[in-house]
Design a protein around this motif. Structure first.
Motif, PDB file in Angstrom:
ATOM      1  N   ARG A  25       7.123   9.220   3.317  1.00  0.00           N
ATOM      2  CA  ARG A  25       7.964  10.532   2.603  1.00  0.00           C
ATOM      3  C   ARG A  25       9.247   9.997   3.180  1.00  0.00           C
ATOM      4  O   ARG A  25       9.369   9.406   4.360  1.00  0.00           O
ATOM      5  N   GLU A  48       0.571   8.062   3.494  1.00  0.00           N
ATOM      6  CA  GLU A  48       1.589   8.535   2.656  1.00  0.00           C
ATOM      7  C   GLU A  48       2.866   8.311   3.415  1.00  0.00           C
ATOM      8  O   GLU A  48       3.093   8.612   4.694  1.00  0.00           O
ATOM      9  N   ASP A  87       2.161   0.192   0.912  1.00  0.00           N
ATOM     10  CA  ASP A  87       1.040   0.860   0.731  1.00  0.00           C
ATOM     11  C   ASP A  87      -0.245   0.239   1.333  1.00  0.00           C
ATOM     12  O   ASP A  87      -0.529  -0.628   0.957  1.00  0.00           O
TER      13      ASP A  87
END
Length: 295
Positions: free
Chosen positions: A122, A120, A93
């Motif tokens: 995924r 983000e 992150d």
């Protein structure tokens, strides 16, 4: 291409190019990963950019002014490169990302195409998609104070200024028992009243989950046993004997700041802010207007 060096510009104008992309990811804990979409490894600035990761990138959207540059990196998850458990733990992150356009026959001929950080991520089917956000992303954030009764600071930050290493406000000790990576239990854990660590932090200091932390939901006694429960499970293995650090919690009230932390001088709330009744109050002659309810 603006800002490109003469050697690379000459190579681009030759009509026969040997170009590839190189990526470097630097996490907040200092761990660095380097990849290339070339079919052979590259060595740049003393680092090897690996070619066996399957990392690719979609088209980079670059804009002028203060609009946000963005793109997306696609790749395969493997133990040799980006691991799913580390992504789940949040270790990537906000990691810094730099992308170059490189002449793979002479890596000195290169140009930075993108610099930013990971947004983000995924994951699906053994692969990942990582959103990359440019440096201008921070210019879209809202800044300023919020006028509210509770304190807006985070315990121990630059606004709060409370020293978390003050004796009696943090405790480091090995875990005795753990359930679902969420509830941590100790026998004979005295010296702190029940609820002392509620709203505080539990930080993992060693083992595979080192660096992970969670917010304490409950701190209570269950008979002779002390139970510290987190709002969410830790995304990493924490077993008996793992060293953790518990930090006292703050509920953001002025009374807590004054009585528990003796830090009222740095309180960042507005405890005397009038309520909604005062805002809609109207003058009246029968009694003084104190800001209470209108009757």
């Amino acid at each position: 291409m603006a800002g490109i060096d003469a050697a690379l510009q000459e190579h681009l104008e030759s009509g026969h190019t040997t170009l590839c992309h190189a990526w470097r990811i630097t996490r907040s804990d200092g761990v660095t990963f380097a990849f290339t979409d070339h079919d052979l490894p590259l060595v740049m600035e003393g680092a090897e950019y690996r070619a066996d990761t399957g990392l690719t990138a979609r088209a980079l959207v670059q804009t002028t002014g203060l609009s946000v540059d963005n793109t997306e990196a696609l790749g395969a998850l493997s133990d040799m490169s980006l691991r799913e458990d580390e992504i789940e733990q949040g270790r990537f992150d906000g990691a810094e990302v730099v992308c170059w356009l490189v002449n793979w026959t002479d890596v000195a001929q290169r140009k930075v195409l993108f610099r930013g950080h990971i947004g983000e991520i995924r994951r699906a089917g053994g692969a990942f998609r990582a959103e990359l956000r440019g440096l201008s992303e921070t210019l879209n954030r809202s800044y300023g104070r919020v006028y509210q009764k509770p304190c807006t600071a985070v315990l121990g930050d630059g606004d709060c200024r409370f020293a978390l290493d003050t004796p009696g406000y943090a405790e480091a000790r090995p875990v005795q028992d753990v359930s679902d990576m969420r509830s941590f239990m100790w026998d004979g854990f005295q010296g702190f009243e029940a609820g002392w660590f509620t709203r505080g932090r539990l930080e993992v200091l060693d083992g595979p989950a080192q660096g992970l932390w969670g917010i304490v939901k409950h701190d209570r006694f269950d008979g002779p046993q002390r139970v510290v429960e987190l709002w969410e499970p830790l995304h990493g293995p924490v077993g008996s004997g793992t060293l953790v650090r518990l930090v006292a919690g703050c509920d953001k009230r002025m009374e807590t700041c004054r009585l528990k932390f003796d830090n009222i001088v740095n309180f960042q709330g507005f405890p005397d802010l009038p309520g909604e009744d005062w805002i809609v109050a109207v003058p009246r002659s029968t009694a003084p207007n104190t800001g209470g309810s209108l009757r």
